[in-house]
Write a protein that holds these residues in place. Sequence first.
Motif, PDB file in Angstrom:
ATOM      1  N   HIS A  75      18.278  -4.052   9.093  1.00  0.00           N
ATOM      2  CA  HIS A  75      18.322  -5.365   9.619  1.00  0.00           C
ATOM      3  C   HIS A  75      17.136  -5.792  10.392  1.00  0.00           C
ATOM      4  CE1 HIS A  75      22.496  -3.540   9.770  1.00  0.00           C
ATOM      5  NE2 HIS A  75      23.050  -4.496   8.851  1.00  0.00           N
ATOM      6  N   ALA A  76      16.333  -4.954  10.961  1.00  0.00           N
ATOM      7  CA  ALA A  76      15.167  -5.397  11.835  1.00  0.00           C
ATOM      8  C   ALA A  76      14.044  -5.879  11.226  1.00  0.00           C
ATOM      9  CB  ALA A  76      14.587  -4.096  12.680  1.00  0.00           C
ATOM     10  N   TRP A  77      13.457  -6.859  11.544  1.00  0.00           N
ATOM     11  CA  TRP A  77      12.092  -7.510  11.117  1.00  0.00           C
ATOM     12  C   TRP A  77      11.064  -6.427  11.023  1.00  0.00           C
ATOM     13  CZ3 TRP A  77      11.159 -11.891   8.306  1.00  0.00           C
ATOM     14  CH2 TRP A  77       9.947 -12.201   8.255  1.00  0.00           C
ATOM     15  N   CYS A  78      10.540  -6.115   9.791  1.00  0.00           N
ATOM     16  CA  CYS A  78       9.323  -5.130   9.924  1.00  0.00           C
ATOM     17  C   CYS A  78       7.933  -5.573   9.783  1.00  0.00           C
ATOM     18  CB  CYS A  78       9.832  -4.247   8.720  1.00  0.00           C
ATOM     19  SG  CYS A  78       8.408  -2.660   8.445  1.00  0.00           S
ATOM     20  N   VAL A  79       7.375  -5.167  10.614  1.00  0.00           N
ATOM     21  CA  VAL A  79       5.736  -5.519  10.782  1.00  0.00           C
ATOM     22  C   VAL A  79       4.992  -4.236  10.427  1.00  0.00           C
ATOM     23  CG1 VAL A  79       3.834  -6.705  11.884  1.00  0.00           C
ATOM     24  CG2 VAL A  79       6.275  -7.260  12.276  1.00  0.00           C
ATOM     25  N   ALA A  80       4.086  -4.710   9.466  1.00  0.00           N
ATOM     26  CA  ALA A  80       2.851  -3.551   8.919  1.00  0.00           C
ATOM     27  C   ALA A  80       1.589  -3.910   9.500  1.00  0.00           C
ATOM     28  CB  ALA A  80       3.239  -3.133   7.387  1.00  0.00           C
ATOM     29  N   ASP A  81       0.843  -2.899   9.953  1.00  0.00           N
ATOM     30  CA  ASP A  81      -0.544  -3.097  10.398  1.00  0.00           C
ATOM     31  C   ASP A  81      -1.499  -3.314   9.123  1.00  0.00           C
ATOM     32  OD1 ASP A  81      -0.514  -3.636  13.128  1.00  0.00           O
ATOM     33  OD2 ASP A  81      -0.752  -1.472  13.668  1.00  0.00           O
ATOM     34  N   PHE A  82      -2.184  -3.977   9.280  1.00  0.00           N
ATOM     35  CA  PHE A  82      -3.512  -3.746   8.069  1.00  0.00           C
ATOM     36  C   PHE A  82      -4.419  -2.805   8.916  1.00  0.00           C
ATOM     37  CE2 PHE A  82      -4.319  -8.498   6.593  1.00  0.00           C
ATOM     38  CZ  PHE A  82      -3.373  -8.004   5.231  1.00  0.00           C
ATOM     39  N   PRO A  83      -4.600  -1.621   8.099  1.00  0.00           N
ATOM     40  CA  PRO A  83      -5.392  -0.648   8.476  1.00  0.00           C
ATOM     41  C   PRO A  83      -6.857  -1.103   8.702  1.00  0.00           C
ATOM     42  CG  PRO A  83      -5.128   0.013   6.745  1.00  0.00           C
ATOM     43  CD  PRO A  83      -4.130  -1.467   6.960  1.00  0.00           C
ATOM     44  N   LYS A 110       0.086  -7.574  10.284  1.00  0.00           N
ATOM     45  CA  LYS A 110      -0.391  -7.985  11.461  1.00  0.00           C
ATOM     46  C   LYS A 110      -1.968  -7.450  11.497  1.00  0.00           C
ATOM     47  CE  LYS A 110       0.044  -4.972  15.092  1.00  0.00           C
ATOM     48  NZ  LYS A 110      -1.169  -4.465  15.576  1.00  0.00           N
ATOM     49  N   LEU A 111      -3.093  -8.274  11.958  1.00  0.00           N
ATOM     50  CA  LEU A 111      -4.328  -8.138  11.932  1.00  0.00           C
ATOM     51  C   LEU A 111      -4.771  -8.434  13.240  1.00  0.00           C
ATOM     52  CD1 LEU A 111      -6.083 -10.836   9.990  1.00  0.00           C
ATOM     53  CD2 LEU A 111      -3.824 -10.905  10.682  1.00  0.00           C
ATOM     54  N   GLU A 112      -5.760  -7.689  13.693  1.00  0.00           N
ATOM     55  CA  GLU A 112      -6.692  -7.653  15.079  1.00  0.00           C
ATOM     56  C   GLU A 112      -7.515  -8.756  15.322  1.00  0.00           C
ATOM     57  OE1 GLU A 112      -7.918  -4.071  16.399  1.00  0.00           O
ATOM     58  OE2 GLU A 112      -5.856  -2.925  16.088  1.00  0.00           O
ATOM     59  N   GLY A 113      -7.624  -9.431  16.303  1.00  0.00           N
ATOM     60  CA  GLY A 113      -8.777 -10.304  16.762  1.00  0.00           C
ATOM     61  C   GLY A 113      -8.345 -11.738  16.469  1.00  0.00           C
ATOM     62  N   GLY A 114      -9.556 -12.447  17.035  1.00  0.00           N
ATOM     63  CA  GLY A 114      -9.441 -14.126  16.999  1.00  0.00           C
ATOM     64  C   GLY A 114     -10.660 -14.503  16.390  1.00  0.00           C
ATOM     65  N   SER A 115     -11.516 -14.069  15.527  1.00  0.00           N
ATOM     66  CA  SER A 115     -12.756 -14.363  15.124  1.00  0.00           C
ATOM     67  C   SER A 115     -12.603 -15.629  14.170  1.00  0.00           C
ATOM     68  CB  SER A 115     -13.653 -13.423  14.590  1.00  0.00           C
ATOM     69  OG  SER A 115     -13.015 -12.755  13.447  1.00  0.00           O
ATOM     70  N   PRO A 116     -13.494 -16.118  13.837  1.00  0.00           N
ATOM     71  CA  PRO A 116     -13.371 -17.346  12.842  1.00  0.00           C
ATOM     72  C   PRO A 116     -13.234 -16.742  11.533  1.00  0.00           C
ATOM     73  CG  PRO A 116     -15.334 -17.907  14.135  1.00  0.00           C
ATOM     74  CD  PRO A 116     -14.712 -16.742  14.703  1.00  0.00           C
ATOM     75  N   ARG A 117     -13.463 -15.373  11.078  1.00  0.00           N
ATOM     76  CA  ARG A 117     -13.264 -14.788  10.041  1.00  0.00           C
ATOM     77  C   ARG A 117     -11.707 -14.488   9.816  1.00  0.00           C
ATOM     78  NH1 ARG A 117     -11.912  -9.705   8.531  1.00  0.00           N
ATOM     79  NH2 ARG A 117     -12.050  -9.085  10.854  1.00  0.00           N
ATOM     80  N   THR A 118     -11.170 -14.020  11.119  1.00  0.00           N
ATOM     81  CA  THR A 118      -9.544 -13.785  11.192  1.00  0.00           C
ATOM     82  C   THR A 118      -9.004 -14.866  11.046  1.00  0.00           C
ATOM     83  OG1 THR A 118     -10.128 -11.875  12.804  1.00  0.00           O
ATOM     84  CG2 THR A 118      -8.109 -12.868  12.556  1.00  0.00           C
ATOM     85  N   VAL A 130       2.588 -15.660   3.141  1.00  0.00           N
ATOM     86  CA  VAL A 130       2.509 -14.272   3.686  1.00  0.00           C
ATOM     87  C   VAL A 130       2.856 -14.473   5.372  1.00  0.00           C
ATOM     88  CG1 VAL A 130       1.208 -12.197   4.312  1.00  0.00           C
ATOM     89  CG2 VAL A 130       1.142 -13.371   2.136  1.00  0.00           C
ATOM     90  N   PRO A 131       3.848 -14.064   5.942  1.00  0.00           N
ATOM     91  CA  PRO A 131       4.032 -14.203   7.473  1.00  0.00           C
ATOM     92  C   PRO A 131       2.809 -13.177   8.118  1.00  0.00           C
ATOM     93  CG  PRO A 131       6.025 -13.911   6.388  1.00  0.00           C
ATOM     94  CD  PRO A 131       5.057 -13.321   5.481  1.00  0.00           C
ATOM     95  N   VAL A 132       2.217 -13.692   9.093  1.00  0.00           N
ATOM     96  CA  VAL A 132       1.113 -12.936   9.700  1.00  0.00           C
ATOM     97  C   VAL A 132       1.483 -12.893  11.207  1.00  0.00           C
ATOM     98  CG1 VAL A 132      -1.269 -12.749  10.119  1.00  0.00           C
ATOM     99  CG2 VAL A 132      -0.361 -13.754   7.868  1.00  0.00           C
ATOM    100  N   CYS A 133       1.183 -11.694  11.757  1.00  0.00           N
ATOM    101  CA  CYS A 133       1.201 -11.476  13.125  1.00  0.00           C
ATOM    102  C   CYS A 133      -0.259 -11.194  13.725  1.00  0.00           C
ATOM    103  CB  CYS A 133       2.167 -10.251  13.698  1.00  0.00           C
ATOM    104  SG  CYS A 133       2.163  -9.909  15.364  1.00  0.00           S
ATOM    105  N   GLY A 134      -0.695 -11.879  14.589  1.00  0.00           N
ATOM    106  CA  GLY A 134      -2.086 -11.653  15.351  1.00  0.00           C
ATOM    107  C   GLY A 134      -1.878 -10.730  16.307  1.00  0.00           C
ATOM    108  N   HIS A 135      -3.257 -10.301  16.667  1.00  0.00           N
ATOM    109  CA  HIS A 135      -3.127  -8.986  17.756  1.00  0.00           C
ATOM    110  C   HIS A 135      -4.515  -9.250  18.373  1.00  0.00           C
ATOM    111  CE1 HIS A 135      -2.869  -4.615  18.956  1.00  0.00           C
ATOM    112  NE2 HIS A 135      -3.562  -5.242  19.735  1.00  0.00           N
ATOM    113  N   LEU A 136      -4.036  -9.590  20.005  1.00  0.00           N
ATOM    114  CA  LEU A 136      -5.330  -9.869  21.025  1.00  0.00           C
ATOM    115  C   LEU A 136      -5.170  -9.188  22.101  1.00  0.00           C
ATOM    116  CD1 LEU A 136      -5.270 -14.017  20.984  1.00  0.00           C
ATOM    117  CD2 LEU A 136      -6.803 -12.470  19.769  1.00  0.00           C
TER     118      LEU A 136
END
Length: 256
Positions: A75-83, A110-118, A130-136
């Motif tokens: 049932h839970a929403w599953c988020v996987a990290d980009f390594p 999920k991916l890290e950072g807030g750069s223009p590339r990100t 693709v649903p995306v989660c950020g990380h700051l």
Amino acid sequence: MTLSRLKKMKMAEEKIVCLTAYDATMGYWLDQAGVDVILVGDTLGMVVQGHQTTLPVTLQEMVYHTQMVQRGNQHAWCVADFPFMSDITIEKACESAAMLMKEGHANMVKLEGGSPRTLSIIERLSELGVPVCGHLGLLPQSVEKNGYRRAGKDEASAKILLENAIALEKAGAEMLVLECVPDYLAGDISRATSIPVIGIGSGGESDGQVLVLTDILGTSVGGVPPFAKNYLVGAGSIQQAIQNYVDEVRSKKFPG
């Protein structure tokens, strides 16, 4: 659980409960306890594989562990990290997302950072559905450069983080993790965005909380970080410890 439901929880000021998991057994018990979001984090490099950082984790290992978690989770929403280095280009990020979702059966990456590339990567992934989660905040994949330290402690850096959070949402991010930022800043960012903001070591003003599973069970090598709590103490079982964490986040007792 769906993105729509998570956003409604934010609007209703219902706290969102998130924990990490790395295998089918824990995926099952987190789901049974009513955890809203399961994060298959690259923290597995430290708590499962025994590395000093998350950097050695490979994309195939992330796919493998996500598969296991999703076999236990219903049932839970599953988020996987980009390594580390799996999103160095837009093309590479698209390939990584495809593997994590098609083979690993993740609901979100999920991916890290807030750069223009990100931001460019998030825009492209969002276009592709693709649903995306950020990380700051504290970024574990940048630890060799920046170390493990709190982010946004001064007015200038706090302003940058707030601007980055707004930019991530505009680029298409549907969720955000804030790691080790001041309480007030987590609150400001949560109020300035319409997406769920999940905090770790960032006080109680965000829309939800996430912790590493081994931290709430007191089994992390090196001890529990100061912002976490060992819920196994007095619980009697792992299942009850997980349930106690869920209940305390929902009732806003944790982090207090």
